[in-house]
Design an enzyme around this catalytic site. Structure first.
Site, PDB file in Angstrom:
ATOM      1  N   SER A   1      -9.946   2.352   2.425  1.00  0.00           N
ATOM      2  CA  SER A   1      -8.858   2.983   1.703  1.00  0.00           C
ATOM      3  C   SER A   1      -8.023   2.219   0.871  1.00  0.00           C
ATOM      4  CB  SER A   1      -8.249   4.166   2.410  1.00  0.00           C
ATOM      5  OG  SER A   1      -7.339   3.572   3.353  1.00  0.00           O
TER       6      SER A   1
ATOM      7  N   LYS B 173       0.814  -1.041   0.008  1.00  0.00           N
ATOM      8  CA  LYS B 173       0.088   0.034  -0.140  1.00  0.00           C
ATOM      9  C   LYS B 173       0.827   1.034  -0.064  1.00  0.00           C
ATOM     10  CE  LYS B 173      -3.873   2.099   2.357  1.00  0.00           C
ATOM     11  NZ  LYS B 173      -4.991   2.014   3.435  1.00  0.00           N
TER      12      LYS B 173
ATOM     13  N   SER C 111     -10.175   0.186   6.524  1.00  0.00           N
ATOM     14  CA  SER C 111      -9.639   0.044   5.311  1.00  0.00           C
ATOM     15  C   SER C 111      -9.109  -0.925   4.674  1.00  0.00           C
ATOM     16  CB  SER C 111      -8.741   1.344   5.406  1.00  0.00           C
ATOM     17  OG  SER C 111      -9.366   2.270   5.040  1.00  0.00           O
TER      18      SER C 111
HETATM   19  N1  GLN Z   1     -13.345   4.518   5.569  1.00  0.00           N
HETATM   20  C1  GLN Z   1     -12.990   5.025   6.941  1.00  0.00           C
HETATM   21  C2  GLN Z   1     -12.440   6.334   6.876  1.00  0.00           C
HETATM   22  O1  GLN Z   1     -12.806   7.144   5.678  1.00  0.00           O
HETATM   23  C3  GLN Z   1     -11.607   4.080   7.206  1.00  0.00           C
HETATM   24  C4  GLN Z   1     -10.454   4.564   6.544  1.00  0.00           C
HETATM   25  C5  GLN Z   1      -9.173   3.772   6.870  1.00  0.00           C
HETATM   26  O2  GLN Z   1      -9.352   2.619   7.720  1.00  0.00           O
HETATM   27  N2  GLN Z   1      -8.104   4.065   6.666  1.00  0.00           N
HETATM   28  O3  GLN Z   1     -12.113   7.063   7.810  1.00  0.00           O
END
Ligand code: GLN
Length: 488
Positions: free
Chosen positions: A141, A66, A165
């Site tokens: 994400s 990532k 995410s």
């Molecule tokens: N979708 C969640 C957010 O926007 C989680 C993001 C994440 O886990 N990095 O905060």
């Protein structure tokens, strides 16, 4: 997991992965392909094998990283314009550990900029497409990482999970995704989103691969003081090297054997477990296909002799609100370091220092990053701290307690990962609240520091992947992975 040996070279494995990555270029999975670096490393491993030298447990295994993991290979941008051009002078602990075992990074994966989002549409590089349906989002994400594994380009990929995410994109693309107990894997060298909920984890095709990766990557790290003592009791971390010492696995069952460098292990079945089902999640906001998938798994668990326990967890409905106060507060603080001086991109339009800061941040952050900086600074401001941040922090404590109480009644909890399967590209990107609602089942685990494993659970009629989430008490990660085999 295919590991290089006398018959299959690391170079073959890496070249195949790179070829597949190019074949699937239209999915927009990678922000950087590590062709030269990966092939060079593969040749080194092959030379070692040819000389009969000992190689690691991930010798020649291609993986995807990532884009928020720091390493000198390629630019680390967290898919954000403001980090464009940033080549890290350091390597994250997780990468160091994986590569010490011979894993080879073939590319960096696309993500929502700074990991803010649930669809990978907030990336400076544009969205990644869903592995099952190109008209749908990859989830986020860590969308690129999930799709790289789902399309079989790599054996595994790294992810970060601050509020879902890893688990959500895993479930949107039909692979396993683990968010470990907070502190299990070092966060050193990973771009910070919200330091009190950020977790490092993986995407894999099988529970056994997950188990192996956790074995390798977990453990205390002097560079991250929130890390917990060994996950399996195998990784012995010192500042400069990661040696493997031989000890009994954590919670070893009678039939399990200590690790011996890749030999297949056999787990004894986990019998007569009590599985909690959260009644509060069985409602209209969850798509019927997902509720049905959960019902089917409940029946199958019952038929295997497990007991189903219904849980009432009324505090969980506050998790999303608490999360979207606490996390932006931490984001606002963590993102304050991007000023155009120290890292990456710097605006050309700068008549004085203040304008340089302002223009760099205005041009460099994505709209979602800015939204969170605004919310974060608002909830921390002196007039509103008590009304928002403090209240959210109290709600977080209640959520932690509610889970503790729940785990007195059951061993694991089974829930949906998200209320919907993958949605259409563009459907929610202009509606932040609709996007945030996607996270309503995932964020409470991050607030409570609990481990959660997304498990692929079949497909909808239209071919979209479905996933369920298995949740365990703190530090139950290994048992969680083991128990997931009961759900296959
Ligand atoms: N979708 C969640 C957010 O926007 C989680 C993001 C994440 O886990 N990095 O905060």
């Amino acid at each position: 997991m295919k590991v290089a040996n006398q018959k299959v070279t690391a170079e073959r494995l890496v070249r195949d992965a790179l070829e597949k990555a190019k074949h699937f270029a239209d999915y927009n999975i990678f922000t950087f392909l590590n062709e030269e670096g990966a092939i060079k490393k593969a040749k080194e491993i092959d030379a070692k094998i040819a000389r009969g030298e000992k190689v690691g447990r991930l010798a020649g295994v291609p993986y995807a990283l990532k884009d928020n993991f720091l390493s000198p290979e390629g630019q680390t941008t967290a898919s954000a314009h403001i980090l464009e051009g940033f080549v890290s002078p350091i390597t994250s602990t997780a990468v160091e550990k994986l590569e010490a075992e011979g894993a080879i990074m073939i590319g960096r994966t696309n993500m929502d900029a700074f990991a803010h989002g649930s669809s990978t549409e907030n990336s400076y590089f544009g969205p990644t497409l869903n592995a099952c349906d190109k008209n749908c989002v990859a989830g986020g994400s860590s969308g690129g990482s999930a799709v790289a594994v789902a399309l079989d380009i790599v054996e595994f990929a790294t992810g970060t999970d601050t509020g879902g995410s890893i688990r959500q994109p895993a479930s949107f693309n039909g692979v396993y995704g683990l968010k470990p107990t907070y502190g299990t894997i070092s966060r050193y060298g990973v771009v910070a989103m919200a330091s009190s909920t950020d977790c490092i984890g993986f995407f894999t095709k099988t529970p056994d691969d997950m188990d192996l990766l956790m074995d390798i990557a977990s453990g205390q790290d002097p560079k991250d003081l929130t890390t917990l003592p060994d996950y399996y009791g195998l990784a012995n971390v010192s500042n400069s090297s990661f040696e493997t010492v031989s000890r009994e696995p954590y919670e070893a069952s009678e039939e399990s054997e200590p690790r011996d460098g890749g030999r297949e292990r056999t787990w004894s079945r986990m019998e007569n477990c009590r599985i909690g089902i959260i009644k509060d999640f069985d409602n209209e906001s969850v798509r019927p296909e997902i509720r049905q998938a959960l019902k089917n798994k409940i029946e199958s668990l019952k038929s295997k002799g497990h007991e189903i326990v219904e849980l009432e967890m009324p505090t969980l409905k506050y998790a999303l609100a608490a999360y979207y106060i606490i996390v932006p507060a931490e984001i606002a603080s963590n993102l304050s370091r991007y000023d155009g001086i120290r890292y990456g991109f710097r605006s050309e339009k700068a008549e004085d220092l203040n304008a340089l800061y302002k223009n760099t941040r205005s041009e460099g952050f994505m709209p979602e990053n800015k939204r969170r900086i605004m919310i974060g600074n608002f909830v921390l401001s002196s007039g509103f701290y008590d009304a928002y941040f403090l209240k959210a922090a109290k709600a977080r404590t209640l959520i932690v307690k509610e889970y503790e109480k729940a785990f007195e009644k059951c061993d694991f909890i089974l829930t949906p990962v998200s209320p919907n399967p993958a949605f259409k590209l563009g459907e929610k990107v202009n509606d932040p609240v609709a996007m945030y609602l996607e996270d309503m089942m995932s964020v409470s685990l991050n607030l409570a520091g609990l481990p959660g494993l997304a498990i692929p659970t079949g497909k909808t009629e239209s071919g979209l992947a479905l996933g369920l989430q298995l949740v365990g008490p703190r530090r139950s990660d290994k048992s969680l992975i083991e128990f997931s085999k009961e759900l296959i």
